[in-house]
Design a protein around this motif. Structure first.
Motif, PDB file in Angstrom:
ATOM      1  N   ALA A  17      25.591  -3.095 -42.553  1.00  0.00           N
ATOM      2  CA  ALA A  17      25.747  -4.437 -41.969  1.00  0.00           C
ATOM      3  C   ALA A  17      24.458  -5.250 -42.006  1.00  0.00           C
ATOM      4  N   ALA A  18      23.350  -4.642 -41.605  1.00  0.00           N
ATOM      5  CA  ALA A  18      22.102  -5.396 -41.490  1.00  0.00           C
ATOM      6  C   ALA A  18      21.601  -5.902 -42.833  1.00  0.00           C
ATOM      7  N   GLY A  56      34.017  -8.520 -43.783  1.00  0.00           N
ATOM      8  CA  GLY A  56      32.647  -8.064 -43.619  1.00  0.00           C
ATOM      9  C   GLY A  56      31.911  -8.974 -42.642  1.00  0.00           C
ATOM     10  N   THR A  57      30.805  -9.535 -43.095  1.00  0.00           N
ATOM     11  CA  THR A  57      30.048 -10.470 -42.255  1.00  0.00           C
ATOM     12  C   THR A  57      30.524 -11.913 -42.421  1.00  0.00           C
ATOM     13  N   GLY A  58      31.637 -12.098 -43.115  1.00  0.00           N
ATOM     14  CA  GLY A  58      32.182 -13.446 -43.265  1.00  0.00           C
ATOM     15  C   GLY A  58      31.363 -14.346 -44.169  1.00  0.00           C
ATOM     16  N   ILE A  59      30.807 -13.782 -45.221  1.00  0.00           N
ATOM     17  CA  ILE A  59      29.990 -14.584 -46.136  1.00  0.00           C
ATOM     18  C   ILE A  59      30.803 -15.719 -46.745  1.00  0.00           C
ATOM     19  N   GLY A  84      27.845 -11.188 -38.779  1.00  0.00           N
ATOM     20  CA  GLY A  84      28.350 -12.478 -39.244  1.00  0.00           C
ATOM     21  C   GLY A  84      28.331 -13.529 -38.160  1.00  0.00           C
ATOM     22  N   LYS A  85      28.676 -13.150 -36.935  1.00  0.00           N
ATOM     23  CA  LYS A  85      28.672 -14.112 -35.814  1.00  0.00           C
ATOM     24  C   LYS A  85      27.263 -14.628 -35.559  1.00  0.00           C
ATOM     25  N   ARG A  86      26.283 -13.752 -35.623  1.00  0.00           N
ATOM     26  CA  ARG A  86      24.894 -14.193 -35.444  1.00  0.00           C
ATOM     27  C   ARG A  86      24.505 -15.208 -36.521  1.00  0.00           C
ATOM     28  N   SER A  87      24.890 -14.927 -37.765  1.00  0.00           N
ATOM     29  CA  SER A  87      24.543 -15.840 -38.862  1.00  0.00           C
ATOM     30  C   SER A  87      25.264 -17.174 -38.715  1.00  0.00           C
ATOM     31  N   ASN A  95      33.467 -23.623 -36.305  1.00  0.00           N
ATOM     32  CA  ASN A  95      34.885 -23.487 -36.664  1.00  0.00           C
ATOM     33  C   ASN A  95      35.181 -22.169 -37.376  1.00  0.00           C
ATOM     34  N   VAL A  96      34.372 -21.135 -37.098  1.00  0.00           N
ATOM     35  CA  VAL A  96      34.610 -19.805 -37.649  1.00  0.00           C
ATOM     36  C   VAL A  96      34.827 -18.831 -36.500  1.00  0.00           C
TER      37      VAL A  96
END
Length: 259
Positions: A17-18, A56-59, A84-87, A95-96
């Motif tokens: 993840a990181a 995943g991280t929602g790229i 992903g939420k942090r990014s 809106n994500v």
């Protein structure tokens, strides 16, 4: 104790993840996201309600968020969603939504989304047919489905899945383009267009990204070097570039319309 495939996925992707958005380690996810967005461009609309499956991280979700009404990024691995939420928060995206869930049994009503996308998931899951069926189920009639994935080229020699599983035990099976089209068609959607390309990438960052144990990484490296020396074919299409061992992946972008 038996470990399920989903448990393997969560375990392996929690480790990854990181580094998921680090271009030094995960070049395809960072290098080719703009190419995928260009492929998706005809389908993007400011009124779209989008679902990214096995996000995943929602790229992808984050890349298209400002071009649609709302995006839901669904994934099985909490560590990926948290990253992903942090990014998304750092980018000011409001809106994500990041949602925990299983791509083979999604917690959404039929016909909920106007655009459904998944990237690099079908080769990873235990039941790609179930994922595709769910993608079609939650799509409104006429909605676009976008599948972007690692694929096995037709006629390729060697067992690339064996090497992939050595590197990442959660790897499933790399499907052919024709097999993905079959899954989409049988689920009730019609394939409209596709884009294919190869990408040669250095071996060591790929192994580092997945935290492959040193002895296993050495085995993978040795098998690719043996192939270059005339040994057994691995399916990874190795090459040397400026003294650095590389291998080649094939990728597919496929667009379909839900019935």
């Amino acid at each position: 104790m038996t470990v399920t495939h989903d448990e393997k996925v969560v375990r392996e992707f929690s480790k990854q993840a990181a580094g998921f958005a680090d271009p030094r380690l995960n070049a395809p996810f960072t290098r080719h996201v703009d190419r995928l967005v260009r492929f998706m461009d005809p389908e993007l609309d400011l009124e779209d309600v989008v679902l990214e499956v096995a996000a995943g991280t929602g790229i992808v979700s984050r890349a298209i968020a400002r071009r649609v009404r709302h995006v839901t990024a669904l994934d099985l691995t909490p560590a990926m969603l948290a990253e992903g939420k942090r990014s998304a928060d750092h980018a000011g995206l409001t809106n994500v939504t990041f949602a925990h869930g299983d791509a083979t049994a999604m917690p959404y009503l039929d016909r909920s989304f106007t655009l459904v996308v998944t990237r690099f998931s079908l080769h990873q899951v235990a039941d790609p047919e179930a994922v595709v069926k769910e993608m079609v189920r939650v799509s409104r009639p006429g909605a676009a489905l976008i599948i972007a994935d690692l694929v096995r080229p037709a006629g390729l020699d060697g067992d690339l899945d064996r090497i992939e599983r050595l590197r990442d035990p959660s790897h499933g099976t790399a499907l052919t383009e024709s097999r993905i089209a079959e899954l989409v068609t049988s689920a009730g959607a019609e394939v409209k267009r596709a884009e294919r390309f190869d990408y040669s990438r250095p071996l060591d960052p790929w192994l580092d990204f997945s935290h492959t144990p040193a002895d296993v990484a050495a085995q993978v490296r040795r098998e690719l070097e043996d192939e270059l020396a005339g040994g057994p074919v691995t399916g990874m299409r190795p090459s040397m570039r400026d003294g650095v061992l590389h291998f080649t992946h094939s990728y597919l972008f496929q667009q379909a319309i839900a019935g």
